[in-house]
Design a protein around this motif. Sequence first.
Motif, PDB file in Angstrom:
ATOM      1  N   VAL A  33      -3.598  -2.605  15.425  1.00 26.94           N
ATOM      2  CA  VAL A  33      -4.438  -2.395  14.244  1.00 26.94           C
ATOM      3  C   VAL A  33      -5.568  -3.442  14.231  1.00 26.94           C
ATOM      4  N   VAL A  45      -3.688   5.988   1.589  1.00 29.25           N
ATOM      5  CA  VAL A  45      -4.735   5.346   2.386  1.00 29.25           C
ATOM      6  C   VAL A  45      -5.833   6.354   2.757  1.00 29.25           C
ATOM      7  N   VAL A  54     -10.374  -0.073   9.281  1.00 31.61           N
ATOM      8  CA  VAL A  54      -9.249  -0.454  10.124  1.00 31.61           C
ATOM      9  C   VAL A  54      -9.105   0.614  11.206  1.00 31.61           C
ATOM     10  N   ILE A  81      -5.593  -7.235  13.202  1.00 26.73           N
ATOM     11  CA  ILE A  81      -4.887  -7.694  11.992  1.00 26.73           C
ATOM     12  C   ILE A  81      -3.398  -7.353  11.983  1.00 26.73           C
ATOM     13  N   ASP A 140       1.588   4.296   6.072  1.00 23.45           N
ATOM     14  CA  ASP A 140       2.673   4.525   7.035  1.00 23.45           C
ATOM     15  C   ASP A 140       3.570   5.719   6.692  1.00 23.45           C
ATOM     16  N   ARG A 148      11.070  -1.493  12.176  1.00 26.51           N
ATOM     17  CA  ARG A 148      11.132  -0.636  13.366  1.00 26.51           C
ATOM     18  C   ARG A 148      11.227  -1.445  14.661  1.00 26.51           C
ATOM     19  N   LEU A 161      -0.059  -1.728   0.215  1.00 26.41           N
ATOM     20  CA  LEU A 161      -1.144  -2.712   0.368  1.00 26.41           C
ATOM     21  C   LEU A 161      -1.803  -2.930  -0.989  1.00 26.41           C
ATOM     22  N   GLY A 219       2.144  -2.468  15.375  1.00 20.33           N
ATOM     23  CA  GLY A 219       3.402  -1.763  15.149  1.00 20.33           C
ATOM     24  C   GLY A 219       4.006  -1.454  16.497  1.00 20.33           C
ATOM     25  N   VAL A 220       5.172  -0.838  16.464  1.00 21.74           N
ATOM     26  CA  VAL A 220       5.810  -0.480  17.730  1.00 21.74           C
ATOM     27  C   VAL A 220       4.905   0.457  18.519  1.00 21.74           C
ATOM     28  N   LYS A 257      -6.450   2.136  13.820  1.00 17.02           N
ATOM     29  CA  LYS A 257      -5.058   2.143  14.282  1.00 17.02           C
ATOM     30  C   LYS A 257      -5.059   2.909  15.598  1.00 17.02           C
ATOM     31  N   LYS A 314      -9.594   3.144   5.709  1.00 20.68           N
ATOM     32  CA  LYS A 314     -10.269   2.139   4.889  1.00 20.68           C
ATOM     33  C   LYS A 314      -9.360   0.914   4.813  1.00 20.68           C
ATOM     34  N   PHE A 315      -9.936  -0.256   4.950  1.00 21.34           N
ATOM     35  CA  PHE A 315      -9.142  -1.481   4.817  1.00 21.34           C
ATOM     36  C   PHE A 315      -8.633  -1.553   3.377  1.00 21.34           C
ATOM     37  N   ALA A 316      -7.330  -1.768   3.215  1.00 20.53           N
ATOM     38  CA  ALA A 316      -6.754  -1.672   1.863  1.00 20.53           C
ATOM     39  C   ALA A 316      -6.048  -2.938   1.405  1.00 20.53           C
ATOM     40  N   GLY A 317      -6.324  -4.066   2.055  1.00 20.91           N
ATOM     41  CA  GLY A 317      -5.832  -5.347   1.537  1.00 20.91           C
ATOM     42  C   GLY A 317      -4.579  -5.873   2.200  1.00 20.91           C
ATOM     43  N   LYS A 375       9.128  -4.580   7.414  1.00 20.16           N
ATOM     44  CA  LYS A 375       9.002  -3.875   8.690  1.00 20.16           C
ATOM     45  C   LYS A 375      10.289  -4.004   9.502  1.00 20.16           C
TER      46      LYS A 375
HETATM   47  N1  LIG Z   1      -5.528   0.550   5.948  1.00 26.62           N
HETATM   48  C1  LIG Z   1      -5.068  -0.665   6.196  1.00 26.62           C
HETATM   49  N2  LIG Z   1      -5.596  -1.739   5.579  1.00 26.62           N
HETATM   50  C2  LIG Z   1      -5.137  -2.985   5.823  1.00 26.62           C
HETATM   51  N3  LIG Z   1      -4.143  -3.262   6.696  1.00 26.62           N
HETATM   52  C3  LIG Z   1      -3.564  -2.227   7.329  1.00 26.62           C
HETATM   53  C4  LIG Z   1      -3.986  -0.883   7.113  1.00 26.62           C
HETATM   54  N4  LIG Z   1      -3.212  -0.076   7.882  1.00 26.62           N
HETATM   55  C5  LIG Z   1      -2.353  -0.882   8.532  1.00 26.62           C
HETATM   56  N5  LIG Z   1      -2.559  -2.171   8.211  1.00 26.62           N
HETATM   57  C6  LIG Z   1      -1.833  -3.347   8.722  1.00 26.62           C
HETATM   58  O1  LIG Z   1      -1.302  -3.071   9.998  1.00 26.62           O
HETATM   59  C7  LIG Z   1       0.133  -3.156   9.999  1.00 26.62           C
HETATM   60  C8  LIG Z   1       0.717  -2.060  10.886  1.00 26.62           C
HETATM   61  O2  LIG Z   1       0.340  -0.805  10.351  1.00 26.62           O
HETATM   62  P1  LIG Z   1       1.345   0.407  10.220  1.00 26.62           P
HETATM   63  O3  LIG Z   1       2.497   0.047   9.368  1.00 26.62           O
HETATM   64  O4  LIG Z   1       0.576   1.589   9.778  1.00 26.62           O
HETATM   65  O5  LIG Z   1       1.773   0.517  11.753  1.00 26.62           O
HETATM   66  P2  LIG Z   1       3.022   1.189  12.395  1.00 26.62           P
HETATM   67  O6  LIG Z   1       2.718   1.339  13.852  1.00 26.62           O
HETATM   68  O7  LIG Z   1       3.381   2.417  11.643  1.00 26.62           O
HETATM   69  O8  LIG Z   1       4.133   0.108  12.221  1.00 26.62           O
HETATM   70  P3  LIG Z   1       5.675   0.328  12.444  1.00 26.62           P
HETATM   71  O9  LIG Z   1       5.830   1.702  13.009  1.00 26.62           O
HETATM   72  O10 LIG Z   1       6.123  -0.747  13.385  1.00 26.62           O
HETATM   73  O11 LIG Z   1       6.283   0.174  11.064  1.00 26.62           O
HETATM   74  C9  LIG Z   1       0.527  -3.022   8.517  1.00 26.62           C
HETATM   75  O12 LIG Z   1       1.710  -3.697   8.243  1.00 26.62           O
HETATM   76  C10 LIG Z   1      -0.655  -3.649   7.803  1.00 26.62           C
HETATM   77  O13 LIG Z   1      -0.508  -5.046   7.741  1.00 26.62           O
END
Ligand SMILES: Nc1ncnc2c1ncn2[C@@H]1O[C@H](COP(=O)(O)OP(=O)(O)OP(=O)(O)O)[C@@H](O)[C@H]1O
Length: 576
Positions: free
Chosen positions: A276, A338, A290, A268, A466, A179, A435, A271-272, A292, A387-390, A177
């Motif tokens: 989540v 996802v 999950v 969990i 993402d 950003r 994931l 992000g910027v 977001k 869906k939670f993907a690990g 990560k």
């Molecule tokens: N479907 C999912 N299942 C499990 N964990 C998830 C899922 N989606 C997101 N996460 C967790 O949440 C974190 C942030 O999600 P994501 O990368 O989509 O956010 P973002 O706002 O795009 O982050 P950034 O823009 O800062 O890179 C991921 O690194 C992951 O750990």
Amino acid sequence: MDHTLPEDAWKDSFDRLLDPIPKLRELNVIKKKVRLSFNMDSSVENSNPNVLNINDCSLPNVRNNLTAAGDKLNIKNSISTPCAKNLSVNIFHCALSPIIGMKLDGLLPTEDHRADIIDREKLDQPRGGKQVCFNVNTIDSETSMESSSILQSVHALKARRASNKQARSSLVLLPGKWRKSLHTWQRTTQNISGRKSSNLCVEPRDITLKNLRAVPRNSRKSLHTNRNSEHDLEINFEAEVLKYCGQSSPLKFSTAYTATKMLDACKIGEGVYGEVFKYTPKNKTKMNLVLKVLPIEGTALVNEEVQKTYEQILPEIIISREMSALRINETNSTSGFVDIYNVSLVKGKYPKHLIGLWEDYDEEKESENDNPTMFTDSQLFIVLELKFAGTDMSKFVFLNAEQAYFALQQVVLTLAVGEEAFQFEHRDLHWGNILIEKTKKKFIDFKLRGKQLSVETKGIQITIIDYTLSRITVSECCHYNDLSQDDDLFVATGDYQYEVYRMMREELKNNWSSYSPKTNVQWLSYINSKLINGVNYKSITTKAHKNYFEKLKDFNKIILNFASAVECGQYLHSIN
Ligand SMILES: Nc1ncnc2c1ncn2[C@@H]1O[C@H](COP(=O)(O)OP(=O)(O)OP(=O)(O)O)[C@@H](O)[C@H]1O
């Protein structure tokens, strides 16, 4: 000669003013209230170069990377501000709250500081607060920083500017990560160097994160491939977003996501652009979802960033929906993107129970984001239900290289299906965006150009997330993120990942709307390298591990010769 000082020598001019009014002096009204203010320039006064937060880097391989590249950071140029909640005593005697800094995950310690980290870890000392660090490597050795004082940094930079040389900070990021770290760096360096800021004169007390303002980014673009298309007419983005959400108006946030509908909820990740949360829906207790949550359209800066608009969020919703829908496509299908259950547009204050979860996370892991209590009644949010993907690949422990090799095949075929269906390029497929979860299935099925393909799971299933930088063509419209003016991402170093952004730019000749599936191959080459040197393995002594480790290494030698993930997939499948 009498060397004794006169009796009133200690008095300053203010004390002398009080002399004619002895009653006031007796009361000592003013002096009693004077306290040492830790607020004032706390970023300077309380800088402690010996405190480095690497709590997010607990993995052995990350530590190794720190060791390998540690010399690149001059940690002396750091701003650290004490964070009251990490200190056992309240050092802030004044009523105003201390300035809270942020840590910049991506930066690396020097030799001295690594030793210090180890000492602190041994003693299990509390963390010293969040930090912003940056490395000013263009300063000549004679003007280089001699102390941790940001004041000196600023004077050095001012002096350098005066001599008409360009000050430029280097950017060393950790893998994954980027950003948040990049944005923090942009805010910090842009304000110090004045590169994009109109205010060239930065006084030390201005260098607090709350004073640093984000540069609005509006790089999300949609390009119609058919120029005569009726789509060229003015688009009502709000109406389009509502259409994708299946709504006619925004729902009330607190009623759409009440605590009673969300079992075992916790935050969990972050992000910027948003938060989540994970939970089990009340009516589907065998499933983990999950949420977001992304604030949009507001004028308030969130996490120091400008909120996205309807126009900017729409392509992300479209890409998420289209990639998820490939599960049921007849010609090109995959479950590797996802799975999105729902998207909704909600309005209003953050629900209290989600704020509680945010605060629990903050207590435990120290959030870098703003507390969502900041949002008002009129705030709009997009909520993606996924869906939670690990666990992401950087934290996952593979059984052995055989399991990793088949995971790579899943990633390759997922991208290949995306290419065939939508001219999809992910463009940011670092190991934090893959994931992994355990599965009891023996095979994962794909359909590529109508042909059925199966990959052995070896017990795990991968999911790609993402799409912030992704590119697709759907309904004669190409959605992409225009990085052509975004120089900063391309100067970062610290991992092969940052080389890949430069490789992509060269491949695309900085035309980010064009389609080149080679960028997927470049990311696959990065993932392959991480599987060889980066990820964690449980068992490395078995024959299977050694055998497949060699296969990964062989594939690494040729992978960049392929033109697309489709070609990679065909090759890997033919040799299975
Ligand atoms: N479907 C999912 N299942 C499990 N964990 C998830 C899922 N989606 C997101 N996460 C967790 O949440 C974190 C942030 O999600 P994501 O990368 O989509 O956010 P973002 O706002 O795009 O982050 P950034 O823009 O800062 O890179 C991921 O690194 C992951 O750990």
